[in-house]
Design an enzyme around this catalytic site. Structure first.
Site, short mmCIF file in Angstrom:
data_model
loop_
_atom_site.label_atom_id
_atom_site.label_comp_id
_atom_site.label_asym_id
_atom_site.label_seq_id
_atom_site.Cartn_x
_atom_site.Cartn_y
_atom_site.Cartn_z
N ASP A 8 0.87 -1.17 0.00
CA ASP A 8 0.00 0.00 0.00
C ASP A 8 0.92 1.23 0.00
O ASP A 8 2.14 1.11 0.15
CB ASP A 8 -0.90 -0.04 1.24
CG ASP A 8 -1.72 1.22 1.41
OD1 ASP A 8 -2.34 1.66 0.43
OD2 ASP A 8 -1.71 1.78 2.52
N ASP A 10 -0.29 5.16 1.11
CA ASP A 10 -0.57 6.09 2.21
C ASP A 10 -0.50 5.39 3.56
O ASP A 10 -1.14 4.36 3.78
CB ASP A 10 -1.97 6.70 2.05
CG ASP A 10 -2.02 7.72 0.92
OD1 ASP A 10 -1.03 8.44 0.73
OD2 ASP A 10 -3.06 7.79 0.24
#
Length: 241
Positions: A8, A10
């Site tokens: 991922d 953020d």
């Protein structure tokens, strides 16, 4: 490559939510502060980016914000490890941010070449110099936002690589958010989920294991510093798994 490593962006690779970072120091007008009923987060963020353009925020300004996002603790050490073992690990990134911001940060950090594929919402500048955000795809998953189901993306990627005769010995998933829980659900017993400790992905995995033992098959290794992920992978290679 023997292993697939999925990231991922953020609050996983970078320490902030990049959607919040582009707004730093700016107060949204009242109509934009509260997302209108029926408007998805992706659509709302598109409206915010248009408003920023109207306020005189230029492409170079946004690029500067993304390039200067701080990396999460331990991420530089993890990238150093992965750089040394490129031939063993295939890296992809799946993010509900936007491809412009993700690419800008990875290039600024000098690690874009480590990633075989970036999956993120399309974003490009129009003739006004406004960053226009779109949805990644459509899907039928009830658990994910309308613009992106990471489980669908990961499943399709694994199927695509299998058609290309690439079978991964193990899959590793490093994330933090609720939308990282969905794709982690397709991991096998030999795979590993690395949820950021205390974040929604970690909490949801714990809840699923308590309520439905056996439904979540992968091993779970929570982390506070990504250096812990690097150490786990180093130890795995030492065991010649």
């Amino acid at each position: 490559p023997r292993f697939l490593l999925v990231f991922d962006f953020d609050e996983t690779l970078v320490a902030e939510n990049s959607d919040d970072s582009v707004l730093r120091g700016r107060a949204l007008p009242e109509p934009l502060r509260r997302r209108a009923q029926g408007v998805s987060y992706n659509e709302h963020m598109g409206q915010v980016l248009t408003w920023l353009g109207q306020q005189g925020v230029r492409p170079a300004d946004l690029r500067d914000v993304y390039e200067n996002l701080p990396l999460s603790p331990g991420v530089p050490e993890l990238f150093q490890f992965l750089s040394k073992h490129r031939q063993l690990f295939e890296l992809v990134l799946i993010s509900d941010a936007n491809v412009f911001g993700v690419e800008a940060k990875l290039r600024a950090a000098g690690v874009r070449s480590l990633f075989r594929k970036i999956f993120s919402n399309p974003a490009s500048f129009d003739r006004r110099g406004f960053l226009i955000l779109g949805p990644y795809h459509s899907h039928k998953c009830c658990e994910c936002p309308a613009n992106m189901c990471k489980r669908k993306i990961l499943g399709e990627y694994l199927a695509e690589r299998a058609r290309e005769d690439v079978e991964f010995q193990r899959v590793f998933y490093v994330g933090d958010g609720a939308n990282d829980f969905c794709p982690a659900g397709i991991l096998r017993e030999e795979d590993v989920a690395f949820p950021r400790k205390g974040f929604p992905m970690h909490r949801l995995i714990q809840e699923r294991r308590e309520k439905q033992p056996g439904m979540f098959q992968a091993s779970v290794v929570p982390w506070e510093s990504a250096a812990e992920v690097a150490r786990y992978l180093q130890e795995m290679l030492g065991r010649k798994c």
